[in-house]
Write a protein that holds these residues in place. Structure first.
Motif, short mmCIF file in Angstrom:
data_model
loop_
_atom_site.label_atom_id
_atom_site.label_comp_id
_atom_site.label_asym_id
_atom_site.label_seq_id
_atom_site.Cartn_x
_atom_site.Cartn_y
_atom_site.Cartn_z
N PRO A 12 0.80 -1.23 0.00
CA PRO A 12 0.00 0.00 0.00
C PRO A 12 0.83 1.28 0.00
N LYS A 13 2.05 1.26 0.51
CA LYS A 13 2.85 2.48 0.60
C LYS A 13 3.19 3.04 -0.77
N TYR A 14 3.67 2.22 -1.69
CA TYR A 14 4.06 2.75 -2.98
C TYR A 14 2.89 2.85 -3.95
N THR A 15 1.84 2.07 -3.78
CA THR A 15 0.68 2.20 -4.67
C THR A 15 -0.23 3.35 -4.25
N GLN A 16 -0.22 3.70 -2.98
CA GLN A 16 -1.10 4.76 -2.48
C GLN A 16 -0.79 6.10 -3.14
N ILE A 17 0.46 6.47 -3.26
CA ILE A 17 0.81 7.74 -3.87
C ILE A 17 0.40 7.78 -5.35
N LEU A 18 0.54 6.65 -6.03
CA LEU A 18 0.17 6.60 -7.45
C LEU A 18 -1.34 6.70 -7.64
N LYS A 54 0.13 20.78 -4.65
CA LYS A 54 -0.76 20.96 -3.51
C LYS A 54 -1.22 19.61 -2.95
N LEU A 55 -1.60 18.70 -3.82
CA LEU A 55 -2.05 17.38 -3.38
C LEU A 55 -0.94 16.64 -2.63
N LEU A 56 0.26 16.61 -3.19
CA LEU A 56 1.37 15.91 -2.56
C LEU A 56 1.77 16.56 -1.25
N SER A 57 1.73 17.87 -1.22
CA SER A 57 2.06 18.59 0.01
C SER A 57 1.02 18.35 1.10
N ASP A 58 -0.25 18.41 0.75
CA ASP A 58 -1.32 18.18 1.71
C ASP A 58 -1.30 16.76 2.28
N LYS A 59 -0.92 15.80 1.46
CA LYS A 59 -0.87 14.40 1.91
C LYS A 59 0.41 14.07 2.67
N GLY A 60 1.38 15.01 2.68
CA GLY A 60 2.61 14.81 3.45
C GLY A 60 3.69 14.06 2.71
N TYR A 61 3.64 14.01 1.39
CA TYR A 61 4.65 13.28 0.62
C TYR A 61 5.89 14.13 0.34
N LEU A 62 5.75 15.45 0.35
CA LEU A 62 6.90 16.31 0.02
C LEU A 62 7.62 16.78 1.25
N GLY A 102 20.59 2.21 3.98
CA GLY A 102 19.48 2.00 4.91
C GLY A 102 18.90 0.60 4.86
N GLY A 103 17.79 0.45 5.55
CA GLY A 103 17.08 -0.82 5.57
C GLY A 103 15.95 -0.80 4.55
N ILE A 104 15.22 -1.89 4.49
CA ILE A 104 14.17 -2.03 3.48
C ILE A 104 13.04 -1.02 3.69
N SER A 105 12.70 -0.72 4.93
CA SER A 105 11.64 0.25 5.22
C SER A 105 12.08 1.68 4.85
N GLY A 106 13.30 2.03 5.17
CA GLY A 106 13.83 3.33 4.79
C GLY A 106 13.93 3.48 3.29
N GLN A 107 14.29 2.40 2.60
CA GLN A 107 14.37 2.43 1.14
C GLN A 107 12.99 2.65 0.53
N LEU A 108 11.98 2.02 1.10
CA LEU A 108 10.62 2.21 0.60
C LEU A 108 10.16 3.65 0.79
N ASP A 109 10.43 4.22 1.96
CA ASP A 109 10.06 5.61 2.20
C ASP A 109 10.83 6.56 1.28
N ALA A 110 12.09 6.26 0.99
CA ALA A 110 12.88 7.07 0.06
C ALA A 110 12.30 6.97 -1.35
N LEU A 111 11.85 5.78 -1.74
CA LEU A 111 11.22 5.59 -3.04
C LEU A 111 9.97 6.45 -3.17
N VAL A 112 9.11 6.43 -2.16
CA VAL A 112 7.88 7.22 -2.17
C VAL A 112 8.21 8.71 -2.23
N HIS A 113 9.19 9.15 -1.46
CA HIS A 113 9.61 10.55 -1.47
C HIS A 113 10.15 10.94 -2.85
N GLY A 114 10.92 10.07 -3.46
CA GLY A 114 11.46 10.34 -4.80
C GLY A 114 10.37 10.41 -5.86
#
Length: 125
Positions: A66-72, A117-125, A90-102
C-alpha cells in the motif's frame, strides 16, 4: 536540490532524488508513450522497476504494497508512466520511504500545478 529533466533522442524522463534516514532513491519517471529500455530490458507503461527487479519482487512483503501504490492512486498516475528506481543504503523500510519521497518529488517536477498541492497536503513532500 538534486533534480533534473532530461530529453534525449530515445528517452524522455523526469528525475528526482528521495531520501529517508540513510536510504537514497534515484527515481526516473519516463513520460514516453511507447516502450522504453530500463535496466537492459524493454518496459511498458505501468511498470515500476527497483534495482533491476519489479517493485513487487523487491518489496515483497504484503505490508509494503500500500505504501508505494497509495501515492500513485492518489495522484491518478497509476499505470500511466514507467518508473525506474535505484535505491541504496538503509534498511528495506527506509528504502521504501525514500522511493515514495522520490516519486513525489519527480511528480512535482513533472507538473507542479497539478500535483504540488495534493502531494504537500498528503505529506509526501
Amino acid at each position: 536540490m538534486n533534480t533534473e529533466t532530461k530529453t534525449k533522442s530515445s528517452r524522455n524522463y523526469v528525475a528526482a532524488v528521495g531520501r529517508r534516514r540513510e536510504a537514497v532513491a534515484r527515481v526516473r519517471i519516463y513520460t514516453t508513450t511507447g516502450k522504453v529500455e530500463v535496466f537492459g530490458e524493454e518496459r511498458k507503461r505501468g511498470d515500476i522497476i527497483v534495482n533491476g527487479k519489479p517493485v513487487t519482487e523487491y518489496f515483497r512483503f504484503v505490508t509494503f504494497g500500500p505504501k508505494y501504490t497509495q501515492i500513485l492512486e492518489q495522484t491518478g498516475v497509476n499505470g500511466k508512466y514507467i518508473i525506474s528506481v535505484r535505491v541504496t543504503g538503509g534498511g528495506i523500510s527506509g528504502q521504501l520511504d525514500a522511493l515514495v519521497h522520490g516519486i513525489a518529488r519527480a511528480l512535482d517536477i513533472l507538473d507542479k500545478e497539478k500535483y504540488h498541492k495534493l502531494l504537500s497536503d498528503k505529506g509526501y513532500l
